[in-house]
Scaffold this motif. Structure first.
Motif, PDB file in Angstrom:
ATOM      1  N   UNK A   8       0.883  -1.164   0.000  1.00  0.00           N
ATOM      2  CA  UNK A   8       0.000   0.000   0.000  1.00  0.00           C
ATOM      3  C   UNK A   8       0.914   1.206   0.000  1.00  0.00           C
ATOM      4  N   UNK A   9       1.204   1.735  -1.189  1.00  0.00           N
ATOM      5  CA  UNK A   9       2.128   2.857  -1.301  1.00  0.00           C
ATOM      6  C   UNK A   9       1.595   3.842  -2.328  1.00  0.00           C
ATOM      7  N   UNK A  10       1.625   5.111  -1.944  1.00  0.00           N
ATOM      8  CA  UNK A  10       1.170   6.191  -2.809  1.00  0.00           C
ATOM      9  C   UNK A  10       2.322   7.176  -2.960  1.00  0.00           C
ATOM     10  N   UNK A  11       2.553   7.637  -4.181  1.00  0.00           N
ATOM     11  CA  UNK A  11       3.543   8.678  -4.438  1.00  0.00           C
ATOM     12  C   UNK A  11       2.826   9.815  -5.154  1.00  0.00           C
ATOM     13  N   UNK A  12       2.913  11.012  -4.580  1.00  0.00           N
ATOM     14  CA  UNK A  12       2.250  12.182  -5.153  1.00  0.00           C
ATOM     15  C   UNK A  12       3.237  13.338  -5.279  1.00  0.00           C
ATOM     16  N   UNK A  13       3.067  14.114  -6.320  1.00  0.00           N
ATOM     17  CA  UNK A  13       3.811  15.351  -6.517  1.00  0.00           C
ATOM     18  C   UNK A  13       2.769  16.389  -6.901  1.00  0.00           C
ATOM     19  N   UNK A  14       2.558  17.378  -6.019  1.00  0.00           N
ATOM     20  CA  UNK A  14       1.498  18.340  -6.291  1.00  0.00           C
ATOM     21  C   UNK A  14       1.618  19.587  -5.446  1.00  0.00           C
ATOM     22  N   UNK A  15       0.552  20.385  -5.477  1.00  0.00           N
ATOM     23  CA  UNK A  15       0.510  21.663  -4.767  1.00  0.00           C
ATOM     24  C   UNK A  15      -0.546  21.626  -3.672  1.00  0.00           C
TER      25      UNK A  15
END
Length: 109
Positions: A8-15
């Motif tokens: 269960x892994x999430x990677x996010x790049x955002x504002x």
């Protein structure tokens, strides 16, 4: 015996969409909650997805000091779902990202 692995892994790049809301459900345990927007292009259309972010402990304290609306973040975490009753007495399911690691990449002006 077969061993079945799961992840269960999430990677996010955002504002960041709003200043973090900080709470202290226990005396020495801070929790920060805020939204994070990610964008993707689909042809000529840009699609924005909003994510509910949760930081705990030391990370929540850092969020309170350093993260503001418009901050660009890299986040690694886990998906967690919970249900709650809203102001209209309706049961709602919410999925949140609990942060395991993050980096502040800058601020949008």
């Amino acid at each position: 015996n077969k061993i079945f692995m799961s992840e269960n892994k999430v990677i996010l790049l955002g504002n960041v969409g709003n200043d973090p809301e900080i709470s202290y459900p226990e005396k020495d345990m801070a929790i920060a909650r805020f939204s994070l927007a990610t964008n993707e292009r689909n042809g000529n259309q840009e699609i924005t997805e909003w994510h509910s972010i949760v930081m705990m402990g030391r990370y929540a304290e850092w969020a309170e000091r350093y993260i503001r609306k418009g901050t660009r973040l890299f986040i690694e975490g886990k998906l967690r779902s919970r249900t709650h009753v809203d102001k209209f007495e309706m049961r709602r399911k919410i999925t949140e990202i609990y942060v395991d690691y993050f980096e502040i990449l800058g601020r949008n002006q």
